[in-house]
Design an enzyme around this catalytic site. Sequence first.
Site, PDB file in Angstrom:
ATOM      1  N   ASP A  15      29.124 -56.834 -43.875  1.00  0.00           N
ATOM      2  CA  ASP A  15      28.965 -58.244 -43.506  1.00  0.00           C
ATOM      3  C   ASP A  15      29.948 -59.164 -44.221  1.00  0.00           C
ATOM      4  O   ASP A  15      30.024 -60.354 -43.895  1.00  0.00           O
ATOM      5  CB  ASP A  15      27.541 -58.720 -43.816  1.00  0.00           C
ATOM      6  CG  ASP A  15      26.553 -58.361 -42.708  1.00  0.00           C
ATOM      7  OD1 ASP A  15      27.007 -58.082 -41.588  1.00  0.00           O
ATOM      8  OD2 ASP A  15      25.347 -58.368 -42.972  1.00  0.00           O
TER       9      ASP A  15
ATOM     10  N   VAL B 248      16.666 -63.071 -51.500  1.00  0.00           N
ATOM     11  CA  VAL B 248      17.394 -61.811 -51.641  1.00  0.00           C
ATOM     12  C   VAL B 248      16.803 -60.778 -50.688  1.00  0.00           C
ATOM     13  O   VAL B 248      15.596 -60.747 -50.449  1.00  0.00           O
ATOM     14  CB  VAL B 248      17.315 -61.318 -53.100  1.00  0.00           C
ATOM     15  CG1 VAL B 248      17.995 -59.964 -53.262  1.00  0.00           C
ATOM     16  CG2 VAL B 248      17.948 -62.350 -54.028  1.00  0.00           C
TER      17      VAL B 248
ATOM     18  N   LYS C  61      24.077 -66.563 -43.352  1.00  0.00           N
ATOM     19  CA  LYS C  61      24.546 -65.943 -42.108  1.00  0.00           C
ATOM     20  C   LYS C  61      23.332 -65.694 -41.208  1.00  0.00           C
ATOM     21  O   LYS C  61      22.330 -65.137 -41.655  1.00  0.00           O
ATOM     22  CB  LYS C  61      25.254 -64.619 -42.402  1.00  0.00           C
ATOM     23  CG  LYS C  61      25.611 -63.792 -41.164  1.00  0.00           C
ATOM     24  CD  LYS C  61      26.024 -62.375 -41.536  1.00  0.00           C
ATOM     25  CE  LYS C  61      24.903 -61.569 -42.109  1.00  0.00           C
ATOM     26  NZ  LYS C  61      23.834 -61.236 -41.104  1.00  0.00           N
TER      27      LYS C  61
END
Length: 293
Positions: free
Chosen positions: A151, A110, A24
Amino acid sequence: MTETPATGPLLQPAQGLHEFAPAKVNLWLEVTGRRDDGYHLLDSLVVFGEVGDWLEACPAESFSLEINGPFAAPLRQGADNLVVRAVKAFCATTGLRPGFRLKLTKNLPVAAGLGGGSADAAAALRLLERLQGLQLPEETRQALALELGADVPVCLEGRATHMQGIGEQLTTLSAFPRLHLLLVNPGVPVSTGAIFHQLAPPWTEPKEAPRIETDPETLLGMLHSRRNDLEAPACALAPEITRVLTALRNTQDCALARMSGSGASCFALYCSSTARDQAASRLRQDHPEWWIA
């Protein structure tokens, strides 16, 4: 291995199924306010890349999650993560019992501002719907996604979207130009909570819903008029982000460089895939320690 309660009808794939969890990217991310419960109100234009994680479901007597890939190590340290939570929440909602094992191939860094965990959770929900052979009612699936994280709803859509509120107000964009993006992460994890903790009024003034033009040059002009309000506090906490942005802006034919999400990943836009790929090649030579896609 994480087990789930062995109750309800069995949900099991006949064979292995795969689901993609794309990165994203927030082309802009403005903080327009803060609710009494502490949640911040956002205005963001979100797109998804061609790089991401993969989820695979295979038949098994009980549920388990295997994690591999270049960025698996940080996720192996805890027994619970968003994928496991997504499976538990879906099965609790549907009354089904998971008869499969999941394999997560973690290709995205991450805590990187690319929504990796949220994209993985959204991919798990889509995969479970495919296993079940139907889609949950829209209100149910969106509530389930929002419960997992702000999200996750936009990642569940997985396409260009104007996102507002705390992540629950979504306007998908049917016509959107193809963009040539370069993603760079310096390998420095950034805490989203720590970034938001640095924010204080005055907030960015809310704007009218944008009219997204399909012409890339017109869209680029719009992007230049917006910003990522998390970029300055993120750079203060992780100066390596400033180095990445400077390096991107110095590449040839870079049209725009900005941080995505809460960082530390940044993106640059180019007028062509050739210009983008040349920039990627140069940065890989100069900064072999950076993740570049």
